[in-house]
Scaffold this active site. Structure first.
Site, PDB file in Angstrom:
ATOM      1  N   ASP A 163      22.838  38.028  47.350  1.00  0.00           N
ATOM      2  CA  ASP A 163      22.825  39.439  47.121  1.00  0.00           C
ATOM      3  C   ASP A 163      23.487  39.685  46.112  1.00  0.00           C
ATOM      4  OD1 ASP A 163      22.607  42.383  48.008  1.00  0.00           O
ATOM      5  OD2 ASP A 163      24.882  42.256  48.574  1.00  0.00           O
ATOM      6  N   ASP A 203      25.064  43.161  44.532  1.00  0.00           N
ATOM      7  CA  ASP A 203      26.340  44.204  44.512  1.00  0.00           C
ATOM      8  C   ASP A 203      27.326  43.555  45.429  1.00  0.00           C
ATOM      9  OD1 ASP A 203      25.669  46.227  42.755  1.00  0.00           O
ATOM     10  OD2 ASP A 203      23.946  46.664  44.132  1.00  0.00           O
TER      11      ASP A 203
END
Length: 259
Positions: free
Chosen positions: A13, A15
């Site tokens: 991922d 963020d």
């Protein structure tokens, strides 16, 4: 836990893992550098559908993270891939930003409000009452309802922002129709990403900061999962879920030596 094969491919991922509120997480640059030097397939994933991969490449580069465009996979790209598989050359009424509209244009979709095949809801900072009203009426008239991701809130420097899942709930309340969410935790997004880099789930790992999207998506796609504590999840939150990641680490810096 059963013995797994060595990790040959990495999905992470963005963020909360590589960056937090526009600032790189310590160790993220070393992780990306090690990945690129290793030659192992990898993808940086995001449920955010606002930006194109080229936009995200530029944003990451500005904070010192050199991620090639082809190594970025967004919920907008996954949504476009899903629609291209389901109904090639179709039509859609879209609520979203350039990341989503560009992805749909690239697969040959026509964006229209005249009897579209789909209403496609993505992330935007400018949701309008008029656009939502039109979406509701088109769904009531028979358009299929698709949403890029189920995230109910997103982060900002000022606090939480309503995200796609919250707006989808509004439309569902008005229409009685649930959307099909393409992004995490739907393993469809993960499998499409793995296919894009020629990777296999049994030798791949997913790194994320959220149990309900990142870890769940990796788990359901059959991947090894790592939860980092540099984003939204606290250590005490893990036990609130009926599933667990393969490992919990403080940050992505703890994973550099695994590559």
């Amino acid at each position: 836990m059963a013995e797994r094969k060595p990790i040959e491919s990495w999905l992470t991922d963005m963020d909360g893992v590589l960056m937090h509120e526009g600032i790189p997480v310590p160790g993220a640059d070393a992780f990306i550098k090690r990945l690129r030097e290793s030659g192992k397939p990898f993808l940086v994933l995001t449920n955010n559908s606002i930006y194109t991969p080229r936009d995200l490449h530029a944003r990451l580069e500005r904070i010192g993270l050199d991620v090639p465009v082809e190594n970025i996979w967004t919920s907008a790209l996954a949504t476009a891939k899903f629609l291209d598989d389901q109904r090639p050359g179709g039509t859609a009424y879209v609520i979203g930003e350039a990341g989503l509209t560009t992805a749909l244009h690239d697969i040959g979709y026509v964006l229209t409000d005249a009897e579209p095949d789909y209403v496609v809801l993505g992330e935007t900072r400018t949701y309008s009452f008029e656009a939502l009203t039109k979406a509701i009426r088109l769904i009531n008239a028979g358009a299929r309802f698709i949403a890029t991701n189920p995230d109910e809130t997103g982060p900002s420097a000022e606090g939480a922002l309503p995200a796609t899942g919250s707006v989808a709930a509004l439309i569902t309340k008005a229409t009685g129709r649930e959307p099909y969410f393409v992004g995490k935790p739907n393993p469809l997004m993960m499998r499409a990403g793995l296919n894009a880099i020629g990777a296999h789930s049994e030798t791949s790992a997913m790194i994320g900061d959220r149990m309900d999207t990142d870890v769940l998506a990796g788990l359901e796609a059959g991947m090894e999962t790592f939860l980092v504590l540099t984003g939204l999840t606290r250590p005490e939150d893990v036990d609130h879920h009926p599933f667990r990641p393969s490992r919990v680490v403080d940050s992505i810096a703890d994973l550099v030596d695994l590559i």
